[in-house]
Enzyme design. Structure first.
Site, PDB file in Angstrom:
ATOM      1  N   THR A  54      -5.504  -7.513  10.401  1.00 21.45           N
ATOM      2  CA  THR A  54      -5.704  -6.220   9.742  1.00 21.45           C
ATOM      3  C   THR A  54      -5.356  -4.985  10.796  1.00 21.45           C
ATOM      4  OG1 THR A  54      -7.575  -7.045   8.477  1.00 21.45           O
ATOM      5  CG2 THR A  54      -7.290  -4.666   8.624  1.00 21.45           C
TER       6      THR A  54
ATOM      7  N   LYS B 170       0.842  -1.070  -0.103  1.00 23.95           N
ATOM      8  CA  LYS B 170       0.197   0.026   0.025  1.00 23.95           C
ATOM      9  C   LYS B 170       1.075   1.207  -0.123  1.00 23.95           C
ATOM     10  CE  LYS B 170      -3.959  -2.183   2.334  1.00 23.95           C
ATOM     11  NZ  LYS B 170      -4.855  -2.228   3.524  1.00 23.95           N
TER      12      LYS B 170
ATOM     13  N   ARG C 261      -2.073 -14.795   4.578  1.00 24.00           N
ATOM     14  CA  ARG C 261      -2.791 -13.839   5.789  1.00 24.00           C
ATOM     15  C   ARG C 261      -1.974 -14.221   6.922  1.00 24.00           C
ATOM     16  NH1 ARG C 261      -6.892 -11.182   3.839  1.00 24.00           N
ATOM     17  NH2 ARG C 261      -8.081 -11.120   5.730  1.00 24.00           N
TER      18      ARG C 261
ATOM     19  N   HIS D  35      -2.086  -5.316   1.433  1.00 19.95           N
ATOM     20  CA  HIS D  35      -3.497  -5.890   1.225  1.00 19.95           C
ATOM     21  C   HIS D  35      -3.170  -7.291   0.755  1.00 19.95           C
ATOM     22  CE1 HIS D  35      -7.404  -7.114  -0.709  1.00 19.95           C
ATOM     23  NE2 HIS D  35      -6.496  -7.556  -1.364  1.00 19.95           N
TER      24      HIS D  35
ATOM     25  N   PHE E 251     -15.952   3.091   6.291  1.00 21.21           N
ATOM     26  CA  PHE E 251     -14.629   3.347   5.979  1.00 21.21           C
ATOM     27  C   PHE E 251     -14.153   3.462   4.574  1.00 21.21           C
ATOM     28  CE2 PHE E 251     -15.004  -1.485   6.542  1.00 21.21           C
ATOM     29  CZ  PHE E 251     -14.373  -1.689   5.457  1.00 21.21           C
TER      30      PHE E 251
ATOM     31  N   ASN F 203      -1.900  -0.201   6.895  1.00 19.59           N
ATOM     32  CA  ASN F 203      -1.596  -1.336   7.378  1.00 19.59           C
ATOM     33  C   ASN F 203      -0.554  -1.886   6.431  1.00 19.59           C
ATOM     34  OD1 ASN F 203      -3.194  -2.390   5.620  1.00 19.59           O
ATOM     35  ND2 ASN F 203      -4.672  -3.450   7.269  1.00 19.59           N
TER      36      ASN F 203
ATOM     37  N   ARG G 161       2.408  -6.802   9.310  1.00 25.33           N
ATOM     38  CA  ARG G 161       1.783  -5.566   9.962  1.00 25.33           C
ATOM     39  C   ARG G 161       2.234  -5.062  11.198  1.00 25.33           C
ATOM     40  NH1 ARG G 161      -4.114  -7.658   7.464  1.00 25.33           N
ATOM     41  NH2 ARG G 161      -3.895  -6.374   5.500  1.00 25.33           N
TER      42      ARG G 161
END
EC number: 2.7.4.6
Length: 142
Positions: A93, A11, A87, A117, A59, A114, A104
């Site tokens: 998250t 991100k 994951r 994705h 959000f 964070n 993260r």
């Protein structure tokens, strides 16, 4: 077990913090094959299209504003059990809830910013990869 495909997006906060190389190294060290990658800046409309599943959530506007705020790096990954393994590698998250040593936990600043994705299912992994890469741009590892 069959090879799965997942989409990672490093991100805008990952790019701003200059952590792209370190995050990619961790992904590769975890056994993922990089099959496609590019740096882009999503328009607001592109971010809205990608995150359309969240359009009714409070959000949504903040998320799409953030995702279109600067460069990001979509990456197609392949590995056996890719979805679950990725994951686990990236963590929860909310970085405050992410297990110690996850991407993260180590790099993210907030639930929204964070770092990365990750697709949440094999079908979404295929669909999300196709959002950024036509099939001929994805180099499957054999």
């Amino acid at each position: 077990m069959a090879t799965e495909r997942t989409l990672a997006i490093l991100k805008p906060d990952c790019v701003r913090k200059e952590k792209v190389g370190e995050v990619l190294r961790r992904i590769q060290d975890a056994g993922f094959q990089l099959c496609a990658m590019k740096m882009i800046t999503m328009s607001k409309a592109e971010a809205e299209g990608f995150y359309a599943v969240h359009e009714d959530k409070p959000f949504f506007d903040d998320l799409t504003d953030f995702m279109s705020s600067g460069p990001c790096v979509p990456v197609v990954l392949e590995k056996e059990n890719a979805i679950a393994d990725f994951r686990e590698l990236i963590g929860a998250t909310d970085p405050d809830e992410a297990a110690e040593g996850t991407i993260r936990s180590d790099f993210a600043g907030s639930i929204q910013e964070n770092i990365v994705h990750g697709s949440d299912s094999p079908s979404n992994g295929q669909k999300e990869a196709g959002y950024f890469f036509p099939e001929h741009e994805i180099v499957a590892n054999t």
